[in-house]
Design a protein around this motif. Structure first.
Motif, PDB file in Angstrom:
ATOM      1  N   GLU A  69       0.827  -1.208   0.000  1.00  0.00           N
ATOM      2  CA  GLU A  69       0.000   0.000   0.000  1.00  0.00           C
ATOM      3  C   GLU A  69       0.864   1.261   0.000  1.00  0.00           C
ATOM      4  OE1 GLU A  69      -3.235   2.160  -0.525  1.00  0.00           O
ATOM      5  OE2 GLU A  69      -3.168  -0.036  -0.532  1.00  0.00           O
ATOM      6  N   LYS A  70       1.994   1.229   0.696  1.00  0.00           N
ATOM      7  CA  LYS A  70       2.892   2.388   0.731  1.00  0.00           C
ATOM      8  C   LYS A  70       3.444   2.692  -0.657  1.00  0.00           C
ATOM      9  CE  LYS A  70       4.478   2.362   5.545  1.00  0.00           C
ATOM     10  NZ  LYS A  70       5.659   2.246   6.446  1.00  0.00           N
ATOM     11  N   LEU A  71       3.854   1.636  -1.386  1.00  0.00           N
ATOM     12  CA  LEU A  71       4.378   1.843  -2.735  1.00  0.00           C
ATOM     13  C   LEU A  71       3.276   2.363  -3.654  1.00  0.00           C
ATOM     14  CD1 LEU A  71       6.717   1.644  -4.740  1.00  0.00           C
ATOM     15  CD2 LEU A  71       5.995  -0.703  -5.228  1.00  0.00           C
ATOM     16  N   LYS A  72       2.091   1.817  -3.520  1.00  0.00           N
ATOM     17  CA  LYS A  72       0.960   2.270  -4.338  1.00  0.00           C
ATOM     18  C   LYS A  72       0.656   3.738  -4.061  1.00  0.00           C
ATOM     19  CE  LYS A  72      -3.834   1.125  -5.554  1.00  0.00           C
ATOM     20  NZ  LYS A  72      -4.330   2.510  -5.453  1.00  0.00           N
ATOM     21  N   LYS A  73       0.686   4.127  -2.789  1.00  0.00           N
ATOM     22  CA  LYS A  73       0.388   5.512  -2.434  1.00  0.00           C
ATOM     23  C   LYS A  73       1.446   6.460  -2.982  1.00  0.00           C
ATOM     24  CE  LYS A  73      -0.977   8.445   1.465  1.00  0.00           C
ATOM     25  NZ  LYS A  73      -0.223   9.618   0.978  1.00  0.00           N
ATOM     26  N   LEU A  74       2.729   6.074  -2.887  1.00  0.00           N
ATOM     27  CA  LEU A  74       3.807   6.911  -3.433  1.00  0.00           C
ATOM     28  C   LEU A  74       3.624   7.119  -4.930  1.00  0.00           C
ATOM     29  CD1 LEU A  74       6.939   5.505  -1.555  1.00  0.00           C
ATOM     30  CD2 LEU A  74       6.140   7.872  -1.496  1.00  0.00           C
ATOM     31  N   THR A  75       3.193   6.067  -5.616  1.00  0.00           N
ATOM     32  CA  THR A  75       2.969   6.150  -7.057  1.00  0.00           C
ATOM     33  C   THR A  75       1.746   7.004  -7.369  1.00  0.00           C
ATOM     34  OG1 THR A  75       3.939   3.940  -7.343  1.00  0.00           O
ATOM     35  CG2 THR A  75       2.638   4.809  -9.180  1.00  0.00           C
ATOM     36  N   ASP A  76       0.653   6.755  -6.646  1.00  0.00           N
ATOM     37  CA  ASP A  76      -0.587   7.500  -6.883  1.00  0.00           C
ATOM     38  C   ASP A  76      -0.441   8.974  -6.543  1.00  0.00           C
ATOM     39  OD1 ASP A  76      -1.800   5.168  -7.683  1.00  0.00           O
ATOM     40  OD2 ASP A  76      -2.839   4.815  -5.776  1.00  0.00           O
ATOM     41  N   ASP A  77       0.380   9.283  -5.515  1.00  0.00           N
ATOM     42  CA  ASP A  77       0.533  10.674  -5.065  1.00  0.00           C
ATOM     43  C   ASP A  77       1.218  11.566  -6.092  1.00  0.00           C
ATOM     44  OD1 ASP A  77      -0.773  10.143  -2.737  1.00  0.00           O
ATOM     45  OD2 ASP A  77       1.007  10.142  -1.457  1.00  0.00           O
ATOM     46  N   LEU A  78       1.835  10.949  -7.104  1.00  0.00           N
ATOM     47  CA  LEU A  78       2.476  11.757  -8.154  1.00  0.00           C
ATOM     48  C   LEU A  78       1.438  12.504  -8.996  1.00  0.00           C
ATOM     49  CD1 LEU A  78       5.287   9.382  -9.469  1.00  0.00           C
ATOM     50  CD2 LEU A  78       5.557  11.435  -8.106  1.00  0.00           C
ATOM     51  N   ASN A  79       0.191  11.991  -8.989  1.00  0.00           N
ATOM     52  CA  ASN A  79      -0.881  12.623  -9.768  1.00  0.00           C
ATOM     53  C   ASN A  79      -0.445  12.855 -11.215  1.00  0.00           C
ATOM     54  OD1 ASN A  79      -2.726  12.837  -7.591  1.00  0.00           O
ATOM     55  ND2 ASN A  79      -1.618  14.628  -6.836  1.00  0.00           N
ATOM     56  N   LEU A  80       0.091  11.817 -11.828  1.00  0.00           N
ATOM     57  CA  LEU A  80       0.630  11.945 -13.184  1.00  0.00           C
ATOM     58  C   LEU A  80      -0.391  12.490 -14.165  1.00  0.00           C
ATOM     59  CD1 LEU A  80       3.056  11.330 -15.082  1.00  0.00           C
ATOM     60  CD2 LEU A  80       1.994   9.135 -15.537  1.00  0.00           C
ATOM     61  N   ASN A  81      -1.588  11.952 -14.112  1.00  0.00           N
ATOM     62  CA  ASN A  81      -2.591  12.370 -15.082  1.00  0.00           C
ATOM     63  C   ASN A  81      -3.069  13.801 -14.870  1.00  0.00           C
ATOM     64  OD1 ASN A  81      -2.554   9.921 -16.422  1.00  0.00           O
ATOM     65  ND2 ASN A  81      -4.102   9.008 -15.095  1.00  0.00           N
ATOM     66  N   ASP A  82      -2.830  14.333 -13.661  1.00  0.00           N
ATOM     67  CA  ASP A  82      -3.213  15.717 -13.397  1.00  0.00           C
ATOM     68  C   ASP A  82      -2.132  16.702 -13.820  1.00  0.00           C
ATOM     69  OD1 ASP A  82      -5.600  14.862 -12.283  1.00  0.00           O
ATOM     70  OD2 ASP A  82      -4.789  14.788 -10.249  1.00  0.00           O
ATOM     71  N   ASN A  83      -0.914  16.219 -14.020  1.00  0.00           N
ATOM     72  CA  ASN A  83       0.206  17.112 -14.303  1.00  0.00           C
ATOM     73  C   ASN A  83       0.826  16.941 -15.688  1.00  0.00           C
ATOM     74  OD1 ASN A  83       0.513  18.420 -11.598  1.00  0.00           O
ATOM     75  ND2 ASN A  83       0.761  16.299 -10.966  1.00  0.00           N
TER      76      ASN A  83
END
Length: 231
Positions: A153-167
Protein backbone atom coordinates in the motif's frame (compact mmCIF):
# COMPACT_ATOMS: atom_id res chain seq x y z
CA UNK A 1 19.54 22.57 7.68
CA UNK A 2 20.66 20.16 4.96
CA UNK A 3 18.81 20.57 1.67
CA UNK A 4 17.33 17.48 0.07
CA UNK A 5 16.37 16.39 -3.43
CA UNK A 6 13.57 13.90 -3.98
CA UNK A 7 14.61 11.23 -6.48
CA UNK A 8 11.63 9.30 -7.87
CA UNK A 9 12.69 6.08 -9.56
CA UNK A 10 12.02 2.49 -10.52
CA UNK A 11 14.90 0.02 -10.93
CA UNK A 12 13.32 -1.15 -14.20
CA UNK A 13 14.32 2.05 -16.02
CA UNK A 14 17.84 2.37 -17.50
CA UNK A 15 17.34 6.14 -17.46
CA UNK A 16 16.67 5.99 -13.71
CA UNK A 17 20.00 4.17 -13.30
CA UNK A 18 21.86 6.81 -15.31
CA UNK A 19 20.12 9.57 -13.39
CA UNK A 20 20.97 7.89 -10.11
CA UNK A 21 24.66 7.73 -10.98
CA UNK A 22 24.69 11.42 -11.98
CA UNK A 23 22.80 12.63 -8.93
CA UNK A 24 25.18 10.67 -6.70
CA UNK A 25 28.07 12.65 -8.20
CA UNK A 26 26.24 15.89 -7.48
CA UNK A 27 25.54 14.80 -3.91
CA UNK A 28 29.28 14.41 -3.30
CA UNK A 29 30.04 17.87 -4.70
CA UNK A 30 27.17 19.72 -3.04
CA UNK A 31 25.69 19.81 0.43
CA UNK A 32 22.37 18.11 -0.18
CA UNK A 33 20.84 14.79 0.71
CA UNK A 34 19.04 12.47 -1.70
CA UNK A 35 15.60 11.45 -0.51
CA UNK A 36 14.82 8.22 -2.34
CA UNK A 37 11.21 7.98 -3.53
CA UNK A 38 10.38 4.53 -4.92
CA UNK A 39 7.50 4.27 -7.40
CA UNK A 40 6.03 1.54 -9.55
CA UNK A 41 6.63 2.60 -13.15
CA UNK A 42 4.28 -0.04 -14.50
CA UNK A 43 1.48 1.50 -12.44
CA UNK A 44 2.19 4.93 -13.93
CA UNK A 45 2.11 3.49 -17.44
CA UNK A 46 -1.22 1.82 -16.77
CA UNK A 47 -2.82 4.90 -15.22
CA UNK A 48 -1.77 7.06 -18.17
CA UNK A 49 -2.64 4.44 -20.80
CA UNK A 50 0.96 4.30 -22.06
CA UNK A 51 2.58 1.31 -23.73
CA UNK A 52 6.12 1.05 -22.29
CA UNK A 53 8.97 1.55 -24.75
CA UNK A 54 10.16 -1.98 -23.99
CA UNK A 55 7.13 -3.34 -25.84
CA UNK A 56 7.43 -1.10 -28.91
CA UNK A 57 10.16 -2.48 -31.16
CA UNK A 58 11.41 0.76 -32.71
CA UNK A 59 11.39 2.61 -29.37
CA UNK A 60 13.11 -0.27 -27.62
CA UNK A 61 15.94 -0.28 -30.17
CA UNK A 62 16.32 3.49 -29.86
CA UNK A 63 16.40 3.25 -26.06
CA UNK A 64 19.27 0.75 -26.21
CA UNK A 65 21.31 3.07 -28.45
CA UNK A 66 20.41 6.21 -26.51
CA UNK A 67 21.23 4.87 -23.06
CA UNK A 68 24.59 3.56 -24.25
CA UNK A 69 25.36 6.95 -25.79
CA UNK A 70 24.49 8.79 -22.56
CA UNK A 71 26.47 6.33 -20.43
CA UNK A 72 29.55 6.76 -22.63
CA UNK A 73 29.26 10.54 -22.55
CA UNK A 74 28.91 10.59 -18.76
CA UNK A 75 31.55 7.88 -18.18
CA UNK A 76 29.07 5.62 -16.40
CA UNK A 77 29.66 1.86 -16.34
CA UNK A 78 26.57 0.51 -18.05
CA UNK A 79 25.39 -2.62 -19.80
CA UNK A 80 21.89 -2.71 -21.28
CA UNK A 81 20.34 -5.72 -19.61
CA UNK A 82 19.69 -8.51 -22.12
CA UNK A 83 16.90 -9.80 -19.85
CA UNK A 84 15.01 -6.50 -20.03
CA UNK A 85 12.28 -5.84 -18.99
CA UNK A 86 12.97 -6.75 -15.39
CA UNK A 87 10.08 -7.25 -12.98
CA UNK A 88 10.96 -4.86 -10.17
CA UNK A 89 7.83 -4.39 -8.06
CA UNK A 90 9.23 -6.40 -5.12
CA UNK A 91 12.58 -4.60 -5.39
CA UNK A 92 10.74 -1.27 -5.22
CA UNK A 93 8.85 -2.42 -2.14
CA UNK A 94 12.26 -3.41 -0.81
CA UNK A 95 13.35 0.23 -0.96
CA UNK A 96 10.61 1.09 1.54
CA UNK A 97 11.86 -1.68 3.82
CA UNK A 98 15.46 -0.49 3.39
CA UNK A 99 14.54 3.12 4.23
CA UNK A 100 12.70 2.00 7.36
CA UNK A 101 15.66 -0.16 8.46
CA UNK A 102 18.29 2.44 7.40
CA UNK A 103 20.18 0.48 4.74
CA UNK A 104 18.70 2.12 1.64
CA UNK A 105 21.99 3.44 0.22
CA UNK A 106 23.72 0.07 -0.07
CA UNK A 107 20.49 -1.65 -1.14
CA UNK A 108 19.71 0.80 -3.96
CA UNK A 109 23.32 0.79 -5.17
CA UNK A 110 23.51 -3.01 -5.31
CA UNK A 111 20.15 -3.54 -7.03
CA UNK A 112 20.79 -0.84 -9.63
CA UNK A 113 24.28 -2.23 -10.34
CA UNK A 114 23.05 -5.81 -10.56
CA UNK A 115 20.55 -4.84 -13.27
CA UNK A 116 22.31 -2.10 -15.25
CA UNK A 117 26.04 -2.53 -14.63
CA UNK A 118 26.44 -6.28 -14.23
CA UNK A 119 23.50 -7.19 -16.52
CA UNK A 120 22.26 -9.97 -14.24
CA UNK A 121 19.00 -11.79 -14.82
CA UNK A 122 17.07 -10.27 -11.94
CA UNK A 123 13.97 -12.17 -13.04
CA UNK A 124 15.66 -15.41 -11.92
CA UNK A 125 14.98 -16.31 -8.25
CA UNK A 126 18.40 -17.99 -7.92
CA UNK A 127 20.20 -14.84 -9.10
CA UNK A 128 17.99 -12.61 -6.95
CA UNK A 129 18.71 -14.67 -3.84
CA UNK A 130 22.45 -14.45 -4.46
CA UNK A 131 22.34 -10.65 -4.84
CA UNK A 132 20.25 -10.27 -1.68
CA UNK A 133 22.62 -12.50 0.30
CA UNK A 134 25.53 -10.33 -0.85
CA UNK A 135 23.76 -7.42 0.88
CA UNK A 136 23.42 -9.59 4.01
CA UNK A 137 19.69 -10.00 3.47
CA UNK A 138 17.77 -13.21 4.03
CA UNK A 139 15.79 -13.69 0.77
CA UNK A 140 12.87 -15.45 2.47
CA UNK A 141 12.53 -12.75 5.13
CA UNK A 142 12.94 -10.01 2.51
CA UNK A 143 10.15 -11.30 0.26
CA UNK A 144 7.86 -11.93 3.23
CA UNK A 145 8.19 -8.25 4.13
CA UNK A 146 7.99 -7.08 0.50
CA UNK A 147 4.67 -8.83 -0.03
CA UNK A 148 3.20 -7.50 3.21
CA UNK A 149 -0.03 -5.57 2.62
CA UNK A 150 1.21 -2.40 4.37
CA UNK A 151 4.37 -2.25 2.22
CA UNK A 152 2.32 -2.85 -0.93
CA UNK A 153 0.00 0.00 0.00
CA UNK A 154 2.89 2.39 0.73
CA UNK A 155 4.38 1.84 -2.74
CA UNK A 156 0.96 2.27 -4.34
CA UNK A 157 0.39 5.51 -2.43
CA UNK A 158 3.81 6.91 -3.43
CA UNK A 159 2.97 6.15 -7.06
CA UNK A 160 -0.59 7.50 -6.88
CA UNK A 161 0.53 10.67 -5.06
CA UNK A 162 2.48 11.76 -8.15
CA UNK A 163 -0.88 12.62 -9.77
CA UNK A 164 0.63 11.95 -13.18
CA UNK A 165 -2.59 12.37 -15.08
CA UNK A 166 -3.21 15.72 -13.40
CA UNK A 167 0.21 17.11 -14.30
CA UNK A 168 1.24 15.49 -17.60
CA UNK A 169 -0.85 15.09 -20.74
CA UNK A 170 -0.07 12.33 -23.25
CA UNK A 171 -1.48 13.19 -26.67
CA UNK A 172 0.29 10.57 -28.77
CA UNK A 173 1.16 11.33 -32.41
CA UNK A 174 -0.37 14.61 -33.61
CA UNK A 175 -0.42 16.45 -36.92
CA UNK A 176 -1.69 19.78 -35.57
CA UNK A 177 1.40 20.54 -33.48
CA UNK A 178 0.72 24.27 -33.19
CA UNK A 179 -2.50 23.62 -31.28
CA UNK A 180 -0.63 21.76 -28.56
CA UNK A 181 2.39 24.05 -28.45
CA UNK A 182 0.04 26.95 -27.80
CA UNK A 183 -1.21 25.16 -24.69
CA UNK A 184 2.25 25.51 -23.15
CA UNK A 185 4.63 28.31 -22.17
CA UNK A 186 8.00 26.54 -22.27
CA UNK A 187 9.58 24.11 -24.74
CA UNK A 188 12.46 21.95 -23.48
CA UNK A 189 14.89 20.21 -25.84
CA UNK A 190 17.07 17.90 -23.73
CA UNK A 191 18.62 15.78 -26.51
CA UNK A 192 22.16 14.43 -26.32
CA UNK A 193 22.37 14.43 -30.14
CA UNK A 194 20.52 16.51 -32.73
CA UNK A 195 20.89 18.15 -36.13
CA UNK A 196 18.61 21.17 -36.29
CA UNK A 197 15.41 19.93 -34.64
CA UNK A 198 12.19 20.83 -36.44
CA UNK A 199 10.23 20.52 -33.19
CA UNK A 200 12.27 23.35 -31.67
CA UNK A 201 11.78 25.53 -34.75
CA UNK A 202 8.03 24.92 -34.51
CA UNK A 203 8.09 25.97 -30.86
CA UNK A 204 10.06 29.11 -31.74
CA UNK A 205 7.50 29.98 -34.43
CA UNK A 206 4.83 29.84 -31.70
CA UNK A 207 6.94 32.24 -29.59
CA UNK A 208 7.53 29.77 -26.77
CA UNK A 209 10.35 30.07 -24.24
CA UNK A 210 13.04 27.64 -25.40
CA UNK A 211 15.40 25.79 -23.06
CA UNK A 212 17.82 23.51 -24.87
CA UNK A 213 21.10 21.65 -24.80
CA UNK A 214 23.81 22.96 -27.14
CA UNK A 215 24.12 19.91 -29.39
CA UNK A 216 24.08 19.82 -33.19
CA UNK A 217 23.23 23.06 -34.99
CA UNK A 218 20.92 24.38 -32.29
CA UNK A 219 23.15 27.36 -31.50
CA UNK A 220 22.88 28.54 -35.11
CA UNK A 221 19.31 29.66 -34.34
CA UNK A 222 19.11 29.71 -30.54
CA UNK A 223 21.16 32.41 -28.82
CA UNK A 224 21.60 32.08 -25.08
CA UNK A 225 19.64 34.67 -23.07
CA UNK A 226 18.40 36.26 -26.30
CA UNK A 227 16.16 33.86 -28.23
CA UNK A 228 16.21 31.19 -25.55
CA UNK A 229 18.38 29.51 -22.96
CA UNK A 230 21.27 27.07 -23.54
CA UNK A 231 21.99 24.60 -20.77
Amino acid sequence: MTKSIEFYFDFSSPYAYLGYKEIKKLEKKNSFKIKFMPIFLGGLHNSAGITPAAFIDIKSKYMVRDTKLVANKKNIKFSFNSYFPIKTVNFMRGVIIAVEDNFEKIYIEKIFDAIWKDGLNMNDPIVINKVLKNIDLNPETFFTKATNGKIKEKLKKLTDDLNLNDNILFFGFQYDVKKYLNMSKIFVMCSETEGLPVSMLEAMSCEKIIISTSVGNIQSVLYDNKTGFIT
